[in-house]
Design a protein around this motif. Structure first.
Motif, PDB file in Angstrom:
ATOM      1  N   ILE A  75       0.845  -1.210   0.000  1.00  0.00           N
ATOM      2  CA  ILE A  75       0.000   0.000   0.000  1.00  0.00           C
ATOM      3  C   ILE A  75       0.874   1.252   0.000  1.00  0.00           C
ATOM      4  O   ILE A  75       0.618   2.218  -0.733  1.00  0.00           O
ATOM      5  CB  ILE A  75      -0.912   0.027   1.252  1.00  0.00           C
ATOM      6  CG1 ILE A  75      -1.842  -1.192   1.280  1.00  0.00           C
ATOM      7  CG2 ILE A  75      -1.701   1.321   1.330  1.00  0.00           C
ATOM      8  CD1 ILE A  75      -3.092  -1.083   0.476  1.00  0.00           C
ATOM      9  N   GLN A  76       1.935   1.216   0.803  1.00  0.00           N
ATOM     10  CA  GLN A  76       2.779   2.410   0.884  1.00  0.00           C
ATOM     11  C   GLN A  76       3.522   2.661  -0.423  1.00  0.00           C
ATOM     12  O   GLN A  76       3.664   3.796  -0.866  1.00  0.00           O
ATOM     13  CB  GLN A  76       3.781   2.246   2.015  1.00  0.00           C
ATOM     14  CG  GLN A  76       3.138   2.357   3.375  1.00  0.00           C
ATOM     15  CD  GLN A  76       4.203   2.519   4.440  1.00  0.00           C
ATOM     16  OE1 GLN A  76       4.910   1.572   4.763  1.00  0.00           O
ATOM     17  NE2 GLN A  76       4.322   3.709   4.945  1.00  0.00           N
ATOM     18  N   GLU A  77       3.999   1.576  -1.026  1.00  0.00           N
ATOM     19  CA  GLU A  77       4.720   1.711  -2.292  1.00  0.00           C
ATOM     20  C   GLU A  77       3.809   2.326  -3.355  1.00  0.00           C
ATOM     21  O   GLU A  77       4.259   3.039  -4.245  1.00  0.00           O
ATOM     22  CB  GLU A  77       5.212   0.335  -2.735  1.00  0.00           C
ATOM     23  CG  GLU A  77       6.226   0.392  -3.858  1.00  0.00           C
ATOM     24  CD  GLU A  77       6.892  -0.965  -4.077  1.00  0.00           C
ATOM     25  OE1 GLU A  77       6.250  -1.991  -3.766  1.00  0.00           O
ATOM     26  OE2 GLU A  77       8.039  -0.971  -4.548  1.00  0.00           O
ATOM     27  N   ALA A  78       2.509   2.056  -3.233  1.00  0.00           N
ATOM     28  CA  ALA A  78       1.540   2.625  -4.172  1.00  0.00           C
ATOM     29  C   ALA A  78       1.174   4.062  -3.794  1.00  0.00           C
ATOM     30  O   ALA A  78       0.354   4.694  -4.439  1.00  0.00           O
ATOM     31  CB  ALA A  78       0.280   1.757  -4.198  1.00  0.00           C
ATOM     32  N   GLY A  79       1.768   4.583  -2.717  1.00  0.00           N
ATOM     33  CA  GLY A  79       1.460   5.940  -2.288  1.00  0.00           C
ATOM     34  C   GLY A  79       0.163   6.020  -1.495  1.00  0.00           C
ATOM     35  O   GLY A  79      -0.467   7.067  -1.430  1.00  0.00           O
ATOM     36  N   GLY A  80      -0.237   4.912  -0.906  1.00  0.00           N
ATOM     37  CA  GLY A  80      -1.518   4.894  -0.208  1.00  0.00           C
ATOM     38  C   GLY A  80      -1.390   5.073   1.295  1.00  0.00           C
ATOM     39  O   GLY A  80      -0.292   5.053   1.853  1.00  0.00           O
ATOM     40  N   ASN A  81      -2.527   5.270   1.922  1.00  0.00           N
ATOM     41  CA  ASN A  81      -2.625   5.304   3.384  1.00  0.00           C
ATOM     42  C   ASN A  81      -3.495   4.143   3.819  1.00  0.00           C
ATOM     43  O   ASN A  81      -4.412   3.762   3.106  1.00  0.00           O
ATOM     44  CB  ASN A  81      -3.294   6.593   3.849  1.00  0.00           C
ATOM     45  CG  ASN A  81      -2.459   7.792   3.493  1.00  0.00           C
ATOM     46  OD1 ASN A  81      -1.273   7.840   3.775  1.00  0.00           O
ATOM     47  ND2 ASN A  81      -3.081   8.759   2.839  1.00  0.00           N
ATOM     48  N   LEU A  82      -3.233   3.616   5.007  1.00  0.00           N
ATOM     49  CA  LEU A  82      -4.046   2.497   5.470  1.00  0.00           C
ATOM     50  C   LEU A  82      -4.095   2.502   6.987  1.00  0.00           C
ATOM     51  O   LEU A  82      -3.191   3.022   7.649  1.00  0.00           O
ATOM     52  CB  LEU A  82      -3.468   1.165   4.982  1.00  0.00           C
ATOM     53  CG  LEU A  82      -2.152   0.680   5.590  1.00  0.00           C
ATOM     54  CD1 LEU A  82      -1.968  -0.790   5.341  1.00  0.00           C
ATOM     55  CD2 LEU A  82      -0.967   1.450   5.028  1.00  0.00           C
ATOM     56  N   ASN A  83      -5.148   1.934   7.503  1.00  0.00           N
ATOM     57  CA  ASN A  83      -5.229   1.723   8.942  1.00  0.00           C
ATOM     58  C   ASN A  83      -6.462   0.887   9.263  1.00  0.00           C
ATOM     59  O   ASN A  83      -7.185   0.471   8.360  1.00  0.00           O
ATOM     60  CB  ASN A  83      -5.261   3.040   9.710  1.00  0.00           C
ATOM     61  CG  ASN A  83      -4.524   2.933  11.044  1.00  0.00           C
ATOM     62  OD1 ASN A  83      -4.421   1.848  11.626  1.00  0.00           O
ATOM     63  ND2 ASN A  83      -4.005   4.034  11.525  1.00  0.00           N
TER      64      ASN A  83
ATOM     65  N   GLU B 352      16.747  -0.618  -3.752  1.00  0.00           N
ATOM     66  CA  GLU B 352      15.333  -0.976  -3.561  1.00  0.00           C
ATOM     67  C   GLU B 352      14.691  -0.077  -2.511  1.00  0.00           C
ATOM     68  O   GLU B 352      13.559   0.375  -2.668  1.00  0.00           O
ATOM     69  CB  GLU B 352      15.181  -2.443  -3.106  1.00  0.00           C
ATOM     70  CG  GLU B 352      15.478  -3.492  -4.171  1.00  0.00           C
ATOM     71  CD  GLU B 352      16.949  -3.561  -4.553  1.00  0.00           C
ATOM     72  OE1 GLU B 352      17.811  -3.415  -3.638  1.00  0.00           O
ATOM     73  OE2 GLU B 352      17.243  -3.719  -5.743  1.00  0.00           O
ATOM     74  N   GLU B 353      15.414   0.161  -1.427  1.00  0.00           N
ATOM     75  CA  GLU B 353      14.860   1.039  -0.388  1.00  0.00           C
ATOM     76  C   GLU B 353      14.597   2.440  -0.941  1.00  0.00           C
ATOM     77  O   GLU B 353      13.578   3.066  -0.643  1.00  0.00           O
ATOM     78  CB  GLU B 353      15.844   1.152   0.785  1.00  0.00           C
ATOM     79  CG  GLU B 353      15.888  -0.058   1.693  1.00  0.00           C
ATOM     80  CD  GLU B 353      16.941   0.123   2.787  1.00  0.00           C
ATOM     81  OE1 GLU B 353      16.558   0.141   3.965  1.00  0.00           O
ATOM     82  OE2 GLU B 353      18.140   0.258   2.453  1.00  0.00           O
ATOM     83  N   LEU B 354      15.567   2.921  -1.744  1.00  0.00           N
ATOM     84  CA  LEU B 354      15.399   4.265  -2.301  1.00  0.00           C
ATOM     85  C   LEU B 354      14.195   4.299  -3.241  1.00  0.00           C
ATOM     86  O   LEU B 354      13.373   5.219  -3.182  1.00  0.00           O
ATOM     87  CB  LEU B 354      16.674   4.705  -3.026  1.00  0.00           C
ATOM     88  CG  LEU B 354      16.575   6.087  -3.667  1.00  0.00           C
ATOM     89  CD1 LEU B 354      16.314   7.166  -2.622  1.00  0.00           C
ATOM     90  CD2 LEU B 354      17.847   6.412  -4.450  1.00  0.00           C
ATOM     91  N   ASN B 355      14.083   3.275  -4.094  1.00  0.00           N
ATOM     92  CA  ASN B 355      12.952   3.246  -5.028  1.00  0.00           C
ATOM     93  C   ASN B 355      11.622   3.181  -4.294  1.00  0.00           C
ATOM     94  O   ASN B 355      10.645   3.818  -4.695  1.00  0.00           O
ATOM     95  CB  ASN B 355      13.078   2.045  -5.984  1.00  0.00           C
ATOM     96  CG  ASN B 355      14.182   2.280  -6.995  1.00  0.00           C
ATOM     97  OD1 ASN B 355      14.618   3.419  -7.206  1.00  0.00           O
ATOM     98  ND2 ASN B 355      14.659   1.205  -7.601  1.00  0.00           N
ATOM     99  N   PHE B 356      11.596   2.392  -3.216  1.00  0.00           N
ATOM    100  CA  PHE B 356      10.373   2.295  -2.415  1.00  0.00           C
ATOM    101  C   PHE B 356       9.990   3.673  -1.874  1.00  0.00           C
ATOM    102  O   PHE B 356       8.840   4.105  -1.982  1.00  0.00           O
ATOM    103  CB  PHE B 356      10.581   1.300  -1.263  1.00  0.00           C
ATOM    104  CG  PHE B 356       9.442   1.270  -0.279  1.00  0.00           C
ATOM    105  CD1 PHE B 356       8.300   0.522  -0.533  1.00  0.00           C
ATOM    106  CD2 PHE B 356       9.502   2.011   0.902  1.00  0.00           C
ATOM    107  CE1 PHE B 356       7.243   0.498   0.364  1.00  0.00           C
ATOM    108  CE2 PHE B 356       8.444   1.997   1.795  1.00  0.00           C
ATOM    109  CZ  PHE B 356       7.315   1.243   1.529  1.00  0.00           C
ATOM    110  N   THR B 402      16.717  12.719  -7.470  1.00  0.00           N
ATOM    111  CA  THR B 402      17.714  12.564  -6.405  1.00  0.00           C
ATOM    112  C   THR B 402      18.363  11.178  -6.493  1.00  0.00           C
ATOM    113  O   THR B 402      17.667  10.168  -6.544  1.00  0.00           O
ATOM    114  CB  THR B 402      17.044  12.745  -5.028  1.00  0.00           C
ATOM    115  OG1 THR B 402      16.396  14.024  -5.012  1.00  0.00           O
ATOM    116  CG2 THR B 402      18.054  12.684  -3.902  1.00  0.00           C
ATOM    117  N   SER B 403      19.697  11.155  -6.537  1.00  0.00           N
ATOM    118  CA  SER B 403      20.404   9.892  -6.784  1.00  0.00           C
ATOM    119  C   SER B 403      20.726   9.176  -5.475  1.00  0.00           C
ATOM    120  O   SER B 403      20.731   9.775  -4.398  1.00  0.00           O
ATOM    121  CB  SER B 403      21.695  10.163  -7.547  1.00  0.00           C
ATOM    122  OG  SER B 403      22.593  10.840  -6.683  1.00  0.00           O
ATOM    123  N   LEU B 404      21.015   7.891  -5.607  1.00  0.00           N
ATOM    124  CA  LEU B 404      21.414   7.104  -4.446  1.00  0.00           C
ATOM    125  C   LEU B 404      22.646   7.723  -3.782  1.00  0.00           C
ATOM    126  O   LEU B 404      22.724   7.808  -2.549  1.00  0.00           O
ATOM    127  CB  LEU B 404      21.692   5.652  -4.876  1.00  0.00           C
ATOM    128  CG  LEU B 404      22.066   4.682  -3.757  1.00  0.00           C
ATOM    129  CD1 LEU B 404      20.972   4.577  -2.706  1.00  0.00           C
ATOM    130  CD2 LEU B 404      22.356   3.280  -4.335  1.00  0.00           C
TER     131      LEU B 404
END
Lengths: 423, 453
Positions: A75-83, B352-356, B402-404
């Motif tokens: 959900i977060q990776e999609a830019g969402g909020n959840l609870n 991966e963390e940065l992309n997330f 913004t780069s790694l």
């Protein structure tokens, strides 16, 4: 002009009786999903309190096709909020995401509705027992007056009444749950027939219907739902409870039994609360805080729930003023209303405040569809904003006077939170 | 229908999102106006922002601007305090006055049908507050009582003491509400002078977000505000805050069920060139639920209900702060895990963390413009931090590019372990022995106001 509170929606029932409501609002490219399971802490048993809330935590720990931590991450990776949240009457789960991610959210929600148990482990349970114990410490035990509510409700309701224990549960119950408790709870209450799903925001209606069927229709129902066993409740004689806490100032709590949510007197009691303490000109606020300046704060509210309600007044005296002094002033104002009634102007002001607050409440999609779900579950009609406001518009000065007498002249429970000797 | 649930459904389609157009103008008397039209509901949100706030509290008079914010809506123009409240309530508008470090604001949420009346009341509050002696005495007493009550609140104690540690000797060292001793010394005259010194059209901004056309609202604003003539100039605060050497502190709170932890340091401001790199770095470290610190302390160890970190900005700089409340018997281990995470992010960040984190910040962007008050607070940030008019338009690009290497550099350069302060508020008998195992330094004990014991 069309009344903006008269909303349009579509409703369908899946073959497994899952209730589904679709509400379109295209003002932003966001879609929100809100599920209610009709189970809250009132469905628990003494000795197993807090299970509904702990269970809510377990619902975020992954399911058969969703690894641990990934529910949040997707959900977060999609830019969402959840609870999610647990009340005495229900548990809800909600998320809002960019409109392009509707299918992923339905996949996640359906996976935990249908396939939670295969992913459940003792390790996850132990971890969340730790988290919830700390939630209890942080939000209740370590907060000034944080345990007052559970003391008050334990005194207001008999021990076997489902509203007598706190939603978070007693600490010793929290720390003793087993995997079997969690499994049984799921198998009893988390069925499609006991849930209500609302989708709001930007989406294509036909596509949304197809997706809901695709992900939810094959989830089977479990046992038949148990009936809630509710003992009769009344307060025999006024009760006074004294509780010592780490606080600088004492605090007075007064509670009466009152009408349930959407009950005949519910709206009049809401208006009464507003007229007592809602504004600077309100009766008790003006007396205690402006004129006599003997209290730091005061609040009254009608706490209405499914089975019944309570009317509560809370006040903190200024340093050096005792609780009995402010209690006497509060009762003076209540008696004044019972004797002399209210002015039409006071009622009008309060109704206007309620009316505008409904319009303001439409701003946030999460809150809006949660309200739609509330109407769906409690009134069986998603489009109830107009009806709901109508309840307030109809309230007269005479109604408010009569509910004041009907409920506030009865027996009550008084809680005094006082300063611990060594604090 | 048999479906394969093991595959996560992909994103479908593309988001179309138009940022609202921001209009900016200035009245003849100098009042700045920022406007965004928003038509989905019949609502208008006003926010008047004065260049005031607690950074302007004179030495020895902390809490002065907080007191002004309590008092400013207690009667204005022809209305007494109770009459004014009655006017606002009877049209169902919501009035809020508040102060933070950088500004004092008066906001009003109203239905469009009551727009003119609401604006008139707002302008009276700003231009002609009554600030009477009686109301002053009552509100001052309220503030003093509130300060007494806050001694019970462990989060407040931790926040205000940590502020004092980091911002020592600067205008940001006090919490807005001030100290009991200082507030006791504030006179009615102080409040009147503070109002005169800090309120003028040329140093204020009126933000409007609502269901109305720009020209129409502008005429209404001119009608209410052009007669306001007060004059003063902005004094720039050039105070440079020096970072403090690494040190452990404790505040004793008897019988606490939990301990409050604050760990952090002074950092750079919002307009610094590594703002976006630090934003991303913080998001990975502690800025959201799936961050390293929260996953470690909550989802792995179960020590806390939640742990997070943030950059808390002021006009010239910021403070990087990790905060959490933990079970007291795990306070030492929690501190050491947080310090480990801070060291860890200086050593390694994965692609991966940065992309997330980029995905998280970019995709949630439209939801930051959902409610009238969200848009209004975005515009308030823009005003308080002097952000350029295209700030919101270039935000996504700036995050994306913004780069790694830049994010790694931000962690290495900013989170220097020798400048990290550590504060734990809780039962001394339980937490002190745990902390002593983490440092050879003497642990400094502070009282609840942050003074060395």
């Amino acid at each position: 002009m069309k009344n903006i509170l008269d909303i349009e929606y579509e409703r369908l029932k899946l073959k497994n009786n899952l209730d589904v409501v679709l509400y379109q609002d295209k003002s932003l490219p966001i879609v929100a999903v809100n599920i209610w399971y009709k189970v809250g802490s009132s469905y628990e048993k003494p000795g197993k309190t807090g299970l509904a809330h702990l269970f809510e935590h377990m619902m975020f720990q992954g399911s058969e096709h969703v690894p641990k931590e990934m529910h949040f991450r997707y959900i977060q990776e999609a830019g969402g909020n959840l609870n999610g949240s647990t009340s005495i009457d229900r548990t809800n789960y909600y998320e809002s995401v960019p409109a392009t991610f509707l299918e992923m959210v339905l996949w996640l929600e359906s996976d935990r509705m249908g396939f939670l148990l295969p992913a459940l482990t003792q390790e996850k349970l132990d971890n969340q027992i730790g988290v919830v114990s700390n939630e209890r410490r942080q939000n209740y035990e370590n907060q000034p007056y944080g345990l007052a509510w559970e003391k008050l409700f334990a005194a207001l309701y008999p021990k076997n009444h489902p509203y007598s224990w706190p939603t978070i549960g007693w600490m010793e119950d929290i720390q003793n749950y087993t995997l079997d408790d969690v499994k049984n709870f799921f198998n009893t209450f988390y069925s499609p027939q006991n849930a209500s799903l609302v989708i709001g925001g930007q989406f294509d209606t036909e596509e949304a219907k197809e997706l809901v069927k695709k992900y939810f229709e094959d989830i089977p129902n479990k046992k038949t739902l148990p009936e809630l066993n509710v003992p009769d409740v009344q307060i025999s004689g006024n009760k006074k409870v004294i509780y010592e806490d780490n606080v600088q100032l004492p605090r007075l709590y007064l509670a009466w039994l009152s009408d349930k949510g959407y009950g005949k007197d519910d709206a009049s009691l809401d208006i009464l609360a507003d007229i007592l303490t809602g504004t600077k000109n309100s009766r008790i606020y003006k007396s205690l805080i402006i004129d006599k300046q003997i209290a730091q704060d005061v609040a009254a509210f009608q706490y209405s729930a499914k089975i019944n309600g309570s009317f509560i007044i809370v006040a903190t005296p200024k340093p050096g003023i005792d609780l009995d002094t402010i209690k006497a002033e509060i009762f003076k104002e209540i008696e004044n209303i019972i004797k002399n009634g209210l002015t039409a102007k006071e009622i009008r002001r309060s109704i206007n405040a309620y009316k505008s607050s409904y319009v303001y409440s439409l701003q946030n999609l999460d809150a809006l569809i949660n309200q739609i779900n509330d109407y769906t579950c409690f009134l069986n009609e998603p489009n109830s904003f107009v009806y709901d406001i109508g309840r307030y518009e109809k309230v007269t000065a005479e109604n408010v006077k009569s509910v004041t007498e009907k409920y506030l002249s009865k027996n009550f429970v008084e809680l005094n939170v006082i300063q611990k000797k060594d604090a | 229908m048999i479906i394969d649930r093991s595959i996560k459904p992909e994103e479908k389609g593309k988001i179309e999102f138009q940022l609202p157009e921001i209009k900016k103008t200035k009245l003849q008397n100098g009042l700045n106006v920022i406007f965004v039209e928003k038509n989905n509901l019949p609502i208008v949100q006003f926010n008047f922002v004065a260049d005031s706030g607690s950074k302007k509290d004179p030495v020895g008079k902390s809490g002065l601007n907080y007191l002004l914010s309590l008092l400013i809506d207690e009667g204005a123009g022809k209305y007494s305090a109770l009459q004014l409240d009655d006017e606002v309530e009877s049209i169902g508008s919501i009035l809020r006055c508040q102060t933070d470090q950088e500004s004092l604001s008066v906001s009003m949420l109203t239905l469009k049908e009551h727009l003119e009346k609401s604006l008139e009341l707002l302008s009276l509050i700003v231009k002609e507050p009554r600030l009477t002696q009686d109301d002053f005495e009552r509100e001052k007493h309220k503030q003093l009582t509130k300060i007494i009550q806050l001694q019970d609140d462990p989060e407040y104690i931790a926040n205000s003491v940590f502020r004092k540690i980091l911002f020592e000797n600067s205008p940001y060292k006090s919490s807005s509400i001030g100290s009991y001793k200082d507030v006791e010394n504030i006179t009615h005259q102080d409040v009147l002078e503070n109002y005169k010194r800090n309120f003028s059209p040329g140093t204020s901004t009126l933000i409007v977000v609502g269901n109305i056309e720009f020209n129409t609202i502008l005429k209404l604003i001119e009608k209410q505000f052009t007669d306001w003539k007060a004059e003063r100039t902005i004094e720039e605060n050039q105070n440079v805050i020096k970072p403090k050497k690494r040190q452990f502190y404790i505040v004793h709170k008897n019988g606490s069920a939990q301990s409050e932890i604050r760990i952090g340091k002074i950092s750079r401001g919002r307009t610094s060139d590594d703002f976006y790199a630090r934003t991303l770095m913080n998001s990975i470290l502690g800025g959201q639920f799936s961050s390293r610190i929260n996953l470690n302390l909550r989802e792995d160890k179960g020590f806390t209900y939640g742990a997070h970190s943030s950059y808390q900005y002021n006009k010239n700089g910021s403070a990087f702060i990790v905060s959490t409340g933990v079970e007291s018997e795990h306070a030492g281990e929690s501190v050491s895990e947080i310090l480990k995470e801070i060291d860890g992010i200086r050593k390694f960040i994965s692609k991966e963390e940065l992309n997330f984190s980029k995905s998280y910040l970019i995709k949630r962007y439209p939801s930051m413009f959902e409610t009238f008050s969200q848009v209004s607070s975005n515009l308030t940030l823009m005003t308080v931090y002097d952000l350029p008019l295209d700030y919101f338009n270039v935000y996504i690009d700036n995050i994306e590019r913004t780069s790694l290497a830049e994010v790694e550099a931000a962690a290495k350069n900013d989170l220097l372990p020798e400048y990290i302060s550590i504060l734990v508020v809780g039962d001394k008998n339980i937490i002190k022995p745990q902390l002593e195992r983490l440092t050879s330094q003497q642990i400094i004990e502070l009282d609840m106001e942050g003074n060395i014991i």
